[in-house]
Design a protein around this motif. Structure first.
Motif, PDB file in Angstrom:
ATOM      1  N   LEU A  45       0.848  -1.190   0.000  1.00 45.82           N
ATOM      2  CA  LEU A  45       0.000   0.000   0.000  1.00 45.82           C
ATOM      3  C   LEU A  45       0.887   1.244   0.000  1.00 45.82           C
ATOM      4  N   LYS A  46       0.703   2.121  -0.962  1.00 43.09           N
ATOM      5  CA  LYS A  46       1.594   3.262  -1.161  1.00 43.09           C
ATOM      6  C   LYS A  46       0.980   4.603  -0.767  1.00 43.09           C
ATOM      7  N   THR A  47      -0.344   4.687  -0.670  1.00 45.43           N
ATOM      8  CA  THR A  47      -0.985   5.966  -0.375  1.00 45.43           C
ATOM      9  C   THR A  47      -0.892   6.268   1.114  1.00 45.43           C
ATOM     10  N   ILE A  48      -0.412   7.461   1.467  1.00 38.92           N
ATOM     11  CA  ILE A  48      -0.254   7.882   2.855  1.00 38.92           C
ATOM     12  C   ILE A  48      -1.503   8.616   3.319  1.00 38.92           C
ATOM     13  N   PHE A  49      -2.080   8.176   4.425  1.00 45.03           N
ATOM     14  CA  PHE A  49      -3.268   8.825   4.975  1.00 45.03           C
ATOM     15  C   PHE A  49      -2.981   9.551   6.289  1.00 45.03           C
ATOM     16  N   ARG A  50      -1.946   9.126   7.023  1.00 41.90           N
ATOM     17  CA  ARG A  50      -1.700   9.682   8.351  1.00 41.90           C
ATOM     18  C   ARG A  50      -1.218  11.125   8.270  1.00 41.90           C
ATOM     19  N   GLN A  51      -0.234  11.394   7.392  1.00 41.49           N
ATOM     20  CA  GLN A  51       0.330  12.742   7.281  1.00 41.49           C
ATOM     21  C   GLN A  51      -0.184  13.429   6.018  1.00 41.49           C
ATOM     22  N   ALA A  52      -0.101  14.761   6.018  1.00 39.95           N
ATOM     23  CA  ALA A  52      -0.530  15.538   4.856  1.00 39.95           C
ATOM     24  C   ALA A  52       0.435  15.319   3.699  1.00 39.95           C
ATOM     25  N   GLU A  53      -0.084  15.465   2.483  1.00 43.89           N
ATOM     26  CA  GLU A  53       0.759  15.335   1.298  1.00 43.89           C
ATOM     27  C   GLU A  53       1.848  16.405   1.337  1.00 43.89           C
ATOM     28  N   GLY A  54       3.078  15.994   1.046  1.00 43.79           N
ATOM     29  CA  GLY A  54       4.187  16.929   1.081  1.00 43.79           C
ATOM     30  C   GLY A  54       4.820  17.081   2.448  1.00 43.79           C
ATOM     31  N   SER A  55       4.334  16.342   3.438  1.00 42.90           N
ATOM     32  CA  SER A  55       4.874  16.426   4.790  1.00 42.90           C
ATOM     33  C   SER A  55       6.307  15.915   4.834  1.00 42.90           C
ATOM     34  N   ALA A  56       7.166  16.627   5.579  1.00 46.74           N
ATOM     35  CA  ALA A  56       8.542  16.170   5.769  1.00 46.74           C
ATOM     36  C   ALA A  56       8.598  14.911   6.621  1.00 46.74           C
ATOM     37  N   ILE A  57       7.534  14.626   7.365  1.00 44.06           N
ATOM     38  CA  ILE A  57       7.500  13.397   8.156  1.00 44.06           C
ATOM     39  C   ILE A  57       7.570  12.191   7.219  1.00 44.06           C
ATOM     40  N   ILE A  58       6.838  12.262   6.114  1.00 46.21           N
ATOM     41  CA  ILE A  58       6.843  11.160   5.145  1.00 46.21           C
ATOM     42  C   ILE A  58       8.206  11.024   4.487  1.00 46.21           C
ATOM     43  N   SER A  59       8.726  12.125   3.956  1.00 49.61           N
ATOM     44  CA  SER A  59      10.005  12.054   3.245  1.00 49.61           C
ATOM     45  C   SER A  59      11.132  11.646   4.184  1.00 49.61           C
ATOM     46  N   ASN A  60      11.103  12.106   5.417  1.00 50.28           N
ATOM     47  CA  ASN A  60      12.151  11.724   6.364  1.00 50.28           C
ATOM     48  C   ASN A  60      12.021  10.268   6.796  1.00 50.28           C
ATOM     49  N   ALA A  61      10.806   9.769   6.902  1.00 48.82           N
ATOM     50  CA  ALA A  61      10.625   8.347   7.210  1.00 48.82           C
ATOM     51  C   ALA A  61      11.226   7.491   6.101  1.00 48.82           C
ATOM     52  N   HIS A  62      11.046   7.915   4.845  1.00 51.80           N
ATOM     53  CA  HIS A  62      11.656   7.193   3.722  1.00 51.80           C
ATOM     54  C   HIS A  62      13.178   7.280   3.774  1.00 51.80           C
ATOM     55  N   LEU A  63      13.707   8.452   4.126  1.00 49.72           N
ATOM     56  CA  LEU A  63      15.165   8.599   4.252  1.00 49.72           C
ATOM     57  C   LEU A  63      15.717   7.667   5.328  1.00 49.72           C
ATOM     58  N   ILE A  64      15.051   7.618   6.464  1.00 49.76           N
ATOM     59  CA  ILE A  64      15.497   6.742   7.549  1.00 49.76           C
ATOM     60  C   ILE A  64      15.492   5.294   7.079  1.00 49.76           C
TER      61      ILE A  64
END
Length: 282
Positions: free
Chosen positions: A38-57
């Motif tokens: 499942l690829k669609t993120i529902f917890r955080q807003a689109e463009g959130s740094a939380i998402i991109s940083n989770a991917h970096l981690i």
């Protein structure tokens, strides 16, 4: 029955099981069963740094912070005693005022360990004093090393089927009756549980909780200590799990080098198992 289906839902990048093995990870990696990601993120807003940083981690890189990022912050501090005081100030005052959040309801401190100046136990003591200090109008009860007080945020730490409250449920102490020797806790959405004074080992303060306890939960904002003293336990899956608990805001307190090191270290790969081979018939 022969026609039954089993559907497993999970995240292989979060914390491994408490016991041996890595069953879910091995099933997914075996190639022996159908897997849908499942690829669609529902917890955080689109463009959130939380998402991109989770991917970096997850890719072994340190998360990005800076003035242009508005929902992911790092406060640099290497001294545990100073970091603990900073976390208490951030949780009780600075973050609620800056982001219009309720300090007790919206913000959760997540710590990697229980012991030490920046562990769950010490942080709970600091946060209780900041958010729910003692007063003549507040009944309280000491149990072991913990003082429970009316208004405290608490967590159920064992499954209790009689009271219909379960490990990880969070509630508020609404009454402490010294004559009846009982404590009443209101859990969401509408469960009220009563504990005798001798049963308070089922509860713990929940202003700060462990990252392991937070798995499966979500919060508007999380504050996380990342200090060198947390040692081997602070690694990629733990950091990823903690960061991904937040819907709107992540605040880290600690050392940039420790943060980079945690993202680089993945100990889940050390789980040795033949399960994937067996599933493939090898």
């Amino acid at each position: 029955p022969a026609g039954a289906h089993l559907l497993l839902v999970g995240d292989v990048d979060q914390l491994p099981p408490v016991g041996p093995g890595a069953v879910f990870r091995d099933i997914v990696s075996s190639g022996a069963v159908p897997v849908v990601s499942l690829k669609t993120i529902f917890r955080q807003a689109e463009g959130s740094a939380i998402i991109s940083n989770a991917h970096l981690i997850n890719s072994g890189q340190a998360p990005l912070t800076g003035k242009e990022i508005t929902d992911f912050f790092l406060f640099k501090e290497s001294r545990p005693e100073t970091a603990a005081q900073l976390i208490a100030d951030l949780a009780a005052s600075r973050v609620p005022k800056r982001f219009s959040l309720d300090a007790a309801e919206d913000i959760q401190v997540l710590a990697p360990v229980y012991g030490g100046l920046c562990g769950v136990d010490a942080l709970n003591t600091l946060l209780q004093e900041a958010l729910n200090p003692a007063g003549p109008e507040k009944s309280e009860r000491r149990y072991g090393n913990t003082t429970f007080r009316v208004g405290d945020k608490v967590m159920q730490v064992v499954n209790d089927y009689d009271r219909l409250v379960f490990n990880g449920d969070v509630g508020r102490i609404t009454r402490i009756d010294t004559e009846e020797r009982e404590v009443q806790v209101r859990f969401e959405p509408d469960v009220v549980a009563t504990y005798g004074f001798q049963e308070l080992d089922e509860l713990s303060l929940a202003y700060a909780i462990s990252i392991h306890k937070a798995q499966g939960s979500e919060f508007r904002a999380v504050i996380i200590p990342v200090l060198r003293g947390h040692g081997r336990i602070l690694e990629r899956s733990l950091l990823y799990t903690a960061v991904s608990r937040a819907r709107e805001l992540v605040v880290l307190v600690g050392e940039p080098e420790t943060l980079r090191h945690a993202a680089q270290i993945s100990r889940t790969a050390e789980r040795n198992s033949n399960l994937a081979l067996w599933l493939r018939g090898q």
